[in-house]
Design an enzyme around this catalytic site. Sequence first.
Site, PDB file in Angstrom:
ATOM      1  N   GLN A  12       6.694   5.175   1.562  1.00 15.94           N
ATOM      2  CA  GLN A  12       5.272   5.311   1.288  1.00 15.94           C
ATOM      3  C   GLN A  12       4.454   4.863   2.489  1.00 15.94           C
ATOM      4  OE1 GLN A  12       4.258   3.883  -2.591  1.00 15.94           O
ATOM      5  NE2 GLN A  12       2.118   4.432  -2.425  1.00 15.94           N
ATOM      6  N   ASP A  13       4.330   3.563   2.665  1.00 15.91           N
ATOM      7  CA  ASP A  13       3.529   2.954   3.713  1.00 15.91           C
ATOM      8  C   ASP A  13       4.464   2.344   4.754  1.00 15.91           C
ATOM      9  OD1 ASP A  13       0.771   2.772   3.831  1.00 15.91           O
ATOM     10  OD2 ASP A  13       0.718   0.660   3.249  1.00 15.91           O
ATOM     11  N   PRO A  14       4.113   2.339   6.026  1.00 13.93           N
ATOM     12  CA  PRO A  14       4.908   1.540   6.967  1.00 13.93           C
ATOM     13  C   PRO A  14       4.832   0.052   6.607  1.00 13.93           C
ATOM     14  CG  PRO A  14       3.406   3.025   8.136  1.00 13.93           C
ATOM     15  CD  PRO A  14       3.001   3.045   6.694  1.00 13.93           C
ATOM     16  N   HIS A  68      -1.393  -0.152   2.422  1.00 11.86           N
ATOM     17  CA  HIS A  68      -2.127   1.056   2.006  1.00 11.86           C
ATOM     18  C   HIS A  68      -3.503   1.191   2.661  1.00 11.86           C
ATOM     19  CE1 HIS A  68       1.143   1.243  -0.804  1.00 11.86           C
ATOM     20  NE2 HIS A  68       0.716   0.196  -1.475  1.00 11.86           N
TER      21      HIS A  68
END
Length: 229
Positions: A63-65, A134
Site C-alpha cells: 500500500q504505502d512505502p 498515507h
Amino acid sequence: MANELTWHDVLAEEKQQPYFLNTLQTVASERQSGVTIYPPQKDVFNAFRFTELGDVKVVILGQDPYHGPGQAHGLAFSVRPGIATPPSLLNMYKELENTIPGFTRPNHGYLESWARQGVLLLNTVLTVRAGQAHSHASLGWETFTDKVISLINQHREGVVFLLWGSHAQKKGAIIDKQRHHVLKAPHPSPLSAHRGFFGCNHFVLANQWLEQHGETPIDWMPVLPAESE
C-alpha cells in the site's frame, strides 16, 4: 522472452498525463521545501527497474512505502540491508517457514532477489512523508498504479497476483481471472495475519501455478547481493 514489451513502451504515454506530472511536481516541491520524503527520489520507481514487464511472474501489492528512516527503497514490503525486518515481512517469513521446506528466516528484509526473479513488489502509493502514513495517498499515485495493473492484465498472461487485505483486493478487482491466477488472503500485518494469512499457502500455490505453466518457480529465500554480504 515471450513478451518483449517494456515498461517504457506501455507507460510512456501515461507518464505525460497531467495528473502524473502534477504528482511528480508535488513530490519534488515537498522535497525542495525540506520535507523528508521516502523513498529517496532515485528509488521511487525501483519496482519497475528490478522487474521488467516481460519478466513479471508474480505481483505482490503493498500500500504505502514504509515511513521510517532508511526503510523504504521502492519495493513493497522490503527494507534495505541493515534495517530491522518490519512486522508484516516477519509474518511473511513465518508463513514461508511453515510452508516451504528448508526455508530459514533470513536476518534481513531485503527482497531484491525476489524482484530479480519476476516478483513485482508494487506499492499502490509510491511516496510518503516521513512519519506520516498515507500522507501521499491522494496525490495521484493510485491512478498510476491502477494503470500499471491494467497493463499487466492486458499485456501478460498467467501472472499470479497475491492480494493481501481489502485494499489490495479492491485494487485487483479489474484482473481477468481467466488470464491470470488471483490468490486472496488477509494482510500479513500483526493486526490481521491470524485471520487467515497464516496458512494461506500462497507462496507454495504461486510456485505450483508457475511450474504447471512451464515457468521456473520463485526461490523465496531472500538473498543479499554479493556486494552487501
